[in-house]
Design a protein around this motif. Structure first.
Motif, PDB file in Angstrom:
ATOM      1  N   ILE A 212       0.850  -1.190   0.000  1.00 29.21           N
ATOM      2  CA  ILE A 212       0.000   0.000   0.000  1.00 29.21           C
ATOM      3  C   ILE A 212       0.885   1.240   0.000  1.00 29.21           C
ATOM      4  CG2 ILE A 212      -1.835   1.249   1.201  1.00 29.21           C
ATOM      5  CD1 ILE A 212      -2.500  -1.416   2.632  1.00 29.21           C
ATOM      6  N   GLY A 213       0.774   2.058  -1.053  1.00 25.89           N
ATOM      7  CA  GLY A 213       1.498   3.324  -1.109  1.00 25.89           C
ATOM      8  C   GLY A 213       0.638   4.450  -0.574  1.00 25.89           C
ATOM      9  N   TYR A 214       1.276   5.459   0.023  1.00 30.25           N
ATOM     10  CA  TYR A 214       0.540   6.544   0.662  1.00 30.25           C
ATOM     11  C   TYR A 214       1.101   7.877   0.182  1.00 30.25           C
ATOM     12  CZ  TYR A 214      -2.801   7.401   4.498  1.00 30.25           C
ATOM     13  OH  TYR A 214      -3.908   7.721   5.241  1.00 30.25           O
ATOM     14  N   VAL A 215       0.260   8.729  -0.410  1.00 28.24           N
ATOM     15  CA  VAL A 215       0.655  10.067  -0.839  1.00 28.24           C
ATOM     16  C   VAL A 215      -0.056  11.066   0.068  1.00 28.24           C
ATOM     17  CG1 VAL A 215       0.717  11.723  -2.733  1.00 28.24           C
ATOM     18  CG2 VAL A 215       0.926   9.277  -3.213  1.00 28.24           C
ATOM     19  N   PHE A 216       0.734  11.950   0.703  1.00 30.01           N
ATOM     20  CA  PHE A 216       0.192  12.849   1.715  1.00 30.01           C
ATOM     21  C   PHE A 216      -0.080  14.246   1.160  1.00 30.01           C
ATOM     22  CE2 PHE A 216       2.930   9.723   3.747  1.00 30.01           C
ATOM     23  CZ  PHE A 216       2.123   9.231   4.746  1.00 30.01           C
ATOM     24  N   GLN A 217      -0.942  14.967   1.853  1.00 26.52           N
ATOM     25  CA  GLN A 217      -1.302  16.320   1.446  1.00 26.52           C
ATOM     26  C   GLN A 217      -0.099  17.265   1.480  1.00 26.52           C
ATOM     27  OE1 GLN A 217      -4.316  18.068   3.940  1.00 26.52           O
ATOM     28  NE2 GLN A 217      -4.349  19.998   2.834  1.00 26.52           N
ATOM     29  N   HIS A 218       0.692  17.174   2.550  1.00 24.90           N
ATOM     30  CA  HIS A 218       1.811  18.105   2.738  1.00 24.90           C
ATOM     31  C   HIS A 218       3.162  17.437   2.499  1.00 24.90           C
ATOM     32  CE1 HIS A 218      -0.859  21.272   4.014  1.00 24.90           C
ATOM     33  NE2 HIS A 218      -1.407  20.484   4.909  1.00 24.90           N
ATOM     34  N   PHE A 219       3.177  16.438   1.637  1.00 22.37           N
ATOM     35  CA  PHE A 219       4.391  15.819   1.097  1.00 22.37           C
ATOM     36  C   PHE A 219       5.144  14.946   2.107  1.00 22.37           C
ATOM     37  CE2 PHE A 219       4.364  20.391  -0.487  1.00 22.37           C
ATOM     38  CZ  PHE A 219       3.390  20.147  -1.440  1.00 22.37           C
ATOM     39  N   ASN A 220       5.363  15.469   3.355  1.00 17.47           N
ATOM     40  CA  ASN A 220       6.051  14.713   4.416  1.00 17.47           C
ATOM     41  C   ASN A 220       7.424  14.212   3.980  1.00 17.47           C
ATOM     42  OD1 ASN A 220       3.668  15.157   5.705  1.00 17.47           O
ATOM     43  ND2 ASN A 220       3.272  13.031   6.265  1.00 17.47           N
TER      44      ASN A 220
END
Length: 342
Positions: free
Chosen positions: A84-92
């Protein structure tokens, strides 16, 4: 044969007395782009955390590639999360690491050898349009470039499912368009299944093939994007209000439900697919002797197909005209009537 990559069956999530998710069920076929939308507090973030195996639902099951994530031990979940890949709102992104170092981090954690890791990072940089920029630092990048690094990092372990948490809400419109185009290309090239959480209906319109509308932890609508775009459900209609043409205020103020003498009929017409290109308005005008005025309207692409949303004023709102405009590929509703001198 369509195979479901993800199955969500009756999940419920509580935080004290607050019911964040209430008997939520849906499935996502392999290669689909699912958009999940809802107002603040609808349960979007809680759903995403459950889908990402970061949180366990209190009831129900989440099955990814035939494996029930809700029954796994903590050690097994560590392995499952690599799918599972996760793309965040604020890049992190980690500011102490280069672009290449950020992308390589999950590969290092997975124990990949250095030479293989380097090759994989270069491949991912090329995929997201950042070839040759691996030695840069996050502080040297624009917001769009940072999100591209975030997407590359999320793809590092070759996941089966990509979760995007408001991935474009921190970006300007032009950059948003480029990131959505990148996600579409990744979906097409890799056959990657994407679940995208957003509060922006325009993002849903541009990229999603299926849409789920959440409200107070429950699914109130679930279907193809074009179907949801033409909905009359009150909650979804409110979410769409900024993306849809609205009746001009001066005309709305004179609108009535009663057909007064010499009144003009105000209708809303939605046309999907190839029917949107047909000259149906001129045909209606010639056939029934009515003049048709366009008060507001838009022609956009929804779910990969044209979608026209028109607010029209008819001088002759007979049933024959209305029936003609309601033919295949077109849905019509009478909004009301206004004096002819509006």
């Amino acid at each position: 044969m369509v195979v479901d990559l993800l199955q969500v069956v009756g999940i419920t999530r509580r935080f004290g007395s607050h019911l964040a998710l209430d008997d939520v069920s849906f499935s996502v076929p392999k290669g689909e782009i699912l958009g999940v939308i809802g107002r603040s507090g609808a349960g979007k973030s809680s759903l995403l955390r459950c889908l990402g195996a970061l949180d366990r639902p209190d009831e129900g099951h989440i099955v990814l590639q035939g494996e029930n994530l809700t029954e796994l031990t903590q050690a097994q979940l560590v392995q499952a999360r690599r799918r599972i890949g996760y793309v965040f709102q604020h890049f992190n992104l980690l500011n102490a690491r280069t672009v290449a170092g950020n992308i390589a981090l999950p590969l290092e954690i997975a124990g990949m050898k250095k030479d293989v890791r380097h090759e994989r990072v270069e491949e991912l940089l090329h995929l997201v349009g950042l070839a040759g920029q691996g030695d840069k630092w996050p502080s040297q990048l624009s917001g769009g470039q940072k999100q591209r690094v975030g997407i590359a990092r999320a793809l590092a372990n070759d996941p089966a499912l990509l979760l995007c948490d408001e991935a474009t809400s921190a970006l300007d419109p032009e950059t948003t368009a480029s990131i959505l185009q990148l996600l579409r290309e990744i979906n097409a090239r890799l056959g990657l299944t994407i679940v995208l959480i957003t509060h922006e209906m325009d993002v849903i319109r541009r990229i999603a093939t299926q849409v789920i509308v959440l409200d107070h932890g429950r699914i109130i609508e679930n279907g193809p994007t074009r179907q949801i775009w033409g909905t009359t459900h009150a909650v979804t209609h409110a979410l769409l209000s900024d993306s849809r043409p609205q009746l001009p205020p001066a005309i709305e103020a004179r609108l009535t439900d009663e057909k007064i003498p010499d009144a003009r009929t105000i209708i809303r017409l939605r046309v999907e697919g190839d029917a949107a290109w047909e000259p149906f308005l001129s045909a209606a005008s010639q056939r029934f002797g009515t003049d048709i005025a366009l008060l507001q309207g838009s022609m956009v692409e929804v779910g990969g197909a044209p979608f026209a949303d028109l607010i029209l004023s008819l001088s002759n709102g007979t049933q024959g005209v209305l029936d003609f405009l309601s033919q295949s590929g077109r849905s019509m509703e009478v909004t009301g009537y206004v004096p002819a001198d509006y």
